[in-house]
Write a protein that holds these residues in place. Structure first.
Motif, PDB file in Angstrom:
ATOM      1  N   THR A 283       6.006  -0.878  -9.165  1.00 18.74           N
ATOM      2  CA  THR A 283       5.888  -1.295  -7.751  1.00 18.74           C
ATOM      3  C   THR A 283       6.895  -3.190  -7.560  1.00 18.74           C
TER       4      THR A 283
ATOM      5  N   ASP B  87      12.405  -2.659  -3.375  1.00 21.28           N
ATOM      6  CA  ASP B  87      11.212  -2.403  -2.334  1.00 21.28           C
ATOM      7  C   ASP B  87      11.327  -3.286  -0.985  1.00 21.28           C
TER       8      ASP B  87
ATOM      9  N   SER C  85       0.871  -1.480  -0.039  1.00 25.36           N
ATOM     10  CA  SER C  85       0.044   0.064   0.318  1.00 25.36           C
ATOM     11  C   SER C  85       1.109   0.610   0.270  1.00 25.36           C
ATOM     12  N   PHE C  86       0.150   2.778  -0.353  1.00 27.41           N
ATOM     13  CA  PHE C  86       0.714   4.000  -0.054  1.00 27.41           C
ATOM     14  C   PHE C  86      -0.399   4.694   0.444  1.00 27.41           C
TER      15      PHE C  86
END
Length: 474
Positions: A328, A337, A296-297
């Motif tokens: 992503t 990430d 999630s962002f």
């Protein structure tokens, strides 16, 4: 009609093209694709036609034509404000705002976009706003520089329809062969001999006709060379022979040789191709396992409930609309990430080659220093490898900031592949590459037996390389 006569242009002392004569009539409804290798002057030609650059020689007239230009990378900043405020400043009078509504309808944008911040728009939305800005000036000829860059498949399909339906003529630079096939009825090629060859066809037929023209030119060149050699041999053997010494034959032969040397066309050449060496094949089995519960962002969930493996030799295509989390996911797979719920298990000792969508090269480094600092080969081999990726010796001492987008992409490819990765992670790998380099990259990837995870909107490229698994994000 837009007419260019005897057009020549130099860049940093290097001639890009010379004595070009081309024309573009808005009433003819032409859809022209400009093709050629990176650095051949495609974008420069568009800027010359738009009046943004002045030719070294020749002239361009634009009588009774309203010409508008869409730049290659459309970026907006926070200072540009909202869509509506920005576009209102482009109107001659504020009361003419109805023109924004008309243009919105033409490019398929809804009213909800108007209050949005320009800097927060998707790539596809930015292109549409750029086109709206042009339409407000009621153009008859549009010049588009790489309009498909960073667009998702849906946006590319919309753009195809817009280009086909526009009431006027359009000339564009694009390396998207499906886009060219679906829109172009004429192709201008900037050739290695710095001329512009015109083909009245789409891209697939252009490839066929281009090769036929090359073969014909090569046959004519070889024939003229044989004739020249035969004349030279005859003169060596007979110019002082008593049989011919006092006849007009020798003089005639000499004049024929002079005419031939003056009128012989140069040897036709094809674009040089990059040379990529095979990667080291790693052991069979699973290269990477992914179990992603969620990513999630803020309050927005991008990825959830993904569970898949990448085996040795797999070519995995990650597809989905812009904003679905494709890049992503690649960042998670590469290890860049780590802020997500789930696990990524990579084979021990795996070497990952990650080609990112946007360049992270050090702009102040020279080509050779950047390559040397990011690869493990002997310094003595660096120049030869760079030559294989079309960086000649006279160029490799230049700073990266002076390179074109396509040249930077080739350098990134050279660095990644020279490090012999076991897993290739490729984010829009064909962006900015010219058509001919794309063809070499397709052939190379099709033949490699290493694992790959690929994000690409280039359907032509995807169809060619032999995808074995598709992960579709919503």
């Amino acid at each position: 009609m837009l007419i260019a006569k005897n057009l020549s242009f130099d860049h940093d002392g290097e001639e890009l093209f010379h004595d070009v004569e081309i024309s573009l009539d808005s009433k003819a409804g032409k859809r022209i694709a400009i093709v050629g290798k990176n650095g051949s002057g495609k974008s420069t030609l568009l800027k010359l036609l738009a009046g943004m650059l002045e030719p070294v020689k020749g002239n361009i007239s634009r009588s009774e034509e309203a010409v508008e230009y869409l730049r290659q990378d459309i970026n907006f900043t926070a200072e540009d404000g909202t869509v509506e405020a920005y576009l209102t400043t482009k109107l001659e009078e504020e009361w003419m705002s109805y023109m924004i509504d008309m243009a919105f309808e033409q490019v398929g944008l809804s009213e909800e976009v108007k209050p949005m911040m320009l800097a927060e728009l998707s790539g596809g939305q930015k292109v549409r706003i750029g086109i709206v800005e042009m339409l407000l000036k009621q153009p008859t000829i549009l010049l588009l520089d790489e309009p498909t860059n960073h667009l998702d498949s849906e946006s590319i399909e919309w753009l195809k329809g817009f280009v086909r339906d526009f009431d006027g003529s359009i000339c564009y630079v694009s390396h998207d062969r499906n886009f060219i096939n679906g829109t172009a009825n004429q192709i201008w090629e900037i050739t290695p001999s710095r001329e512009i060859q015109i083909y009245s066809c789409n891209y697939d037929n252009f490839l066929i006709e281009r090769y036929e023209r090359y073969e014909k030119a090569l046959q004519e060149y070889n024939f003229s060379q044989r004739e020249r050699v035969e004349l030279e041999m005859w003169l060596r053997e007979n110019a002082n022979h008593p049989k011919y010494k006092f006849t007009a034959t020798v003089a005639q032969k000499k004049k024929a040789l002079e005419r031939m040397e003056a009128g012989t066309p140069p040897e036709p050449v094809m674009d040089p191709r990059i040379k990529m060496h095979d990667l080291n094949y790693s052991e069979k089995g699973t290269v990477l396992s992914a179990k992603i519960v969620g990513k999630s962002f803020g309050d927005k969930k991008i990825l959830e409930n993904l569970d898949f493996k990448i085996q040795h030799g797999d070519k995995v295509w990650i597809k989905g609309p812009n904003g679905s989390g494709k890049t992503t996911l690649l960042q998670i797979l590469s290890g860049d990430d780590k802020e997500f719920d789930g696990t990524i298990t990579r084979r021990a000792g795996i070497r990952i080659g990650y080609l990112k969508q946007f360049s992270e090269l050090n702009e102040e480094n020279t080509i050779i220093d950047e390559f040397d600092s990011r690869t493990e080969i002997e310094y003595a081999q660096v120049r030869a490898v760079l030559n294989n990726y079309l960086f000649p010796t006279e160029l490799i001492e230049n700073k990266i900031k002076y390179l074109s987008y396509g040249q930077k992409r080739r350098l990134e490819l050279a660095i990644m592949l020279t490090n012999k990765p076991d897993l290739l992670i490729l984010d829009e790998p064909t962006n900015h590459l010219d058509i001919f380099v794309r063809e070499e990259l397709e052939k190379f990837l099709m033949e490699q037996d290493v694992a790959m995870a690929i994000v690409s909107h280039d359907q032509y490229f995807i169809d060619k390389i032999g995808i074995t698994q598709t992960i579709e994000l919503k």
